[in-house]
Design a protein around this motif. Sequence first.
Motif, PDB file in Angstrom:
ATOM      1  N   UNK A  87      76.210  11.124  -1.971  1.00  7.30           N
ATOM      2  CA  UNK A  87      76.500  11.436  -0.563  1.00  7.30           C
ATOM      3  C   UNK A  87      76.601  10.155   0.259  1.00  7.30           C
ATOM      4  N   UNK A  88      75.659   9.243   0.031  1.00  9.82           N
ATOM      5  CA  UNK A  88      75.615   8.001   0.814  1.00  9.82           C
ATOM      6  C   UNK A  88      76.615   6.960   0.325  1.00  9.82           C
ATOM      7  N   UNK A  89      77.239   7.244  -0.840  1.00 12.31           N
ATOM      8  CA  UNK A  89      78.219   6.340  -1.439  1.00 12.31           C
ATOM      9  C   UNK A  89      77.601   4.979  -1.753  1.00 12.31           C
ATOM     10  N   UNK A  90      76.459   5.050  -2.440  1.00  9.25           N
ATOM     11  CA  UNK A  90      75.777   3.834  -2.922  1.00  9.25           C
ATOM     12  C   UNK A  90      75.433   4.046  -4.395  1.00  9.25           C
ATOM     13  N   UNK A  91      74.907   3.011  -5.025  1.00  6.77           N
ATOM     14  CA  UNK A  91      74.515   3.142  -6.426  1.00  6.77           C
ATOM     15  C   UNK A  91      73.197   3.904  -6.531  1.00  6.77           C
ATOM     16  N   UNK A  92      72.946   4.476  -7.700  1.00  5.89           N
ATOM     17  CA  UNK A  92      71.667   5.170  -7.922  1.00  5.89           C
ATOM     18  C   UNK A  92      70.498   4.209  -7.805  1.00  5.89           C
ATOM     19  N   UNK A  93      70.719   2.958  -8.175  1.00  7.91           N
ATOM     20  CA  UNK A  93      69.667   1.956  -8.063  1.00  7.91           C
ATOM     21  C   UNK A  93      69.266   1.750  -6.616  1.00  7.91           C
ATOM     22  N   UNK A  94      70.265   1.701  -5.704  1.00  7.23           N
ATOM     23  CA  UNK A  94      69.969   1.530  -4.283  1.00  7.23           C
ATOM     24  C   UNK A  94      69.217   2.742  -3.750  1.00  7.23           C
ATOM     25  N   UNK A  95      69.630   3.937  -4.158  1.00  3.15           N
ATOM     26  CA  UNK A  95      68.957   5.149  -3.691  1.00  3.15           C
ATOM     27  C   UNK A  95      67.528   5.209  -4.197  1.00  3.15           C
ATOM     28  N   UNK A  96      67.313   4.731  -5.416  1.00  2.98           N
ATOM     29  CA  UNK A  96      65.948   4.716  -5.972  1.00  2.98           C
ATOM     30  C   UNK A  96      65.052   3.778  -5.169  1.00  2.98           C
ATOM     31  N   UNK A  97      65.598   2.653  -4.716  1.00  2.00           N
ATOM     32  CA  UNK A  97      64.815   1.723  -3.895  1.00  2.00           C
ATOM     33  C   UNK A  97      64.471   2.343  -2.536  1.00  2.00           C
ATOM     34  N   UNK A  98      65.363   3.186  -1.990  1.00  2.00           N
ATOM     35  CA  UNK A  98      65.029   3.883  -0.739  1.00  2.00           C
ATOM     36  C   UNK A  98      63.842   4.820  -0.978  1.00  2.00           C
ATOM     37  N   UNK A 117      71.261   0.909   6.394  1.00  2.00           N
ATOM     38  CA  UNK A 117      72.379   0.524   7.238  1.00  2.00           C
ATOM     39  C   UNK A 117      73.000   1.782   7.860  1.00  2.00           C
ATOM     40  N   UNK A 118      73.783   1.566   8.900  1.00  2.00           N
ATOM     41  CA  UNK A 118      74.356   2.693   9.644  1.00  2.00           C
ATOM     42  C   UNK A 118      75.279   3.543   8.785  1.00  2.00           C
ATOM     43  N   UNK A 119      76.102   2.907   7.938  1.00  2.00           N
ATOM     44  CA  UNK A 119      77.074   3.648   7.132  1.00  2.00           C
ATOM     45  C   UNK A 119      76.435   4.702   6.245  1.00  2.00           C
ATOM     46  N   UNK A 120      75.534   4.321   5.346  1.00  2.00           N
ATOM     47  CA  UNK A 120      74.887   5.317   4.482  1.00  2.00           C
ATOM     48  C   UNK A 120      74.089   6.349   5.281  1.00  2.00           C
ATOM     49  N   UNK A 121      73.427   5.918   6.352  1.00  2.00           N
ATOM     50  CA  UNK A 121      72.631   6.841   7.165  1.00  2.00           C
ATOM     51  C   UNK A 121      73.529   7.897   7.816  1.00  2.00           C
TER      52      UNK A 121
END
Length: 227
Positions: free
Chosen positions: A25-36, A45-49
């Motif tokens: 949904x946020x158009x990021x990697x799974x690694x980035x989502x795991x860090x969130x 950042x504003x884009x993914x949010x």
Amino acid sequence: MPTLQDRIAEIMESSQLSVGKLAEIAEVTSSAATQWKDGPTKSLKTGPASKLAAKTGYSAMWIATGEGPKYLAPSAPTPSNVAEAPALMPSRRVPVVGHVKGGMDGFLEEMQYAVGHGEGFVEYWTKDPEAYALRVKGDSMHPRYRHGEFIVVTPSIEAQPGSDVMVKLKDGRKLLKELNWIRDEEIQLVSLNDSYAPMTISREDVESIQRVGGGVPADAFQENRHH
């Protein structure tokens, strides 16, 4: 103030999202989502949010920073430039009071039933409580009105030039024509087909001019049911 991990956990639980779906949904990697979800990231950042907000109903500011309203405010309806359609006029039962037939001289041969002895009614959309219907006999009014169809006369509604009208003369004769014009002392009537030339009549010879609202097909007829 809830941490980013608290906010992401709430969003994932309420929206039933996996880490992979969150990343999609946020158009990021799974690694980035795991860090969130697990740290150490503290803000977004504003884009993914904004992308998460659009799918989950939470506000982008709250997702990104933990500040501001938690949920998106309901959007006001977009003003329309299309006017609302007017309400349809209710139909009414219009009594069939007789029949009408064009004569050889351009005048009508009309027979009306005695009051209370009509043969039935047709449904028609009119606000005129005095409306009545006549069954067309023969083909003298073809193609405007065909044999077996009905014409609905609306005497309470003023006829305008261009309207079909039922004209009764003081000598008892009647005509079904199109009203071409009305002047100070005369009216002109036009035949419904090409059988007759326009007819100009003195207004002092006219007893009444009644507007014809329109035609009704033969299969719209309903018989009276006597109990």
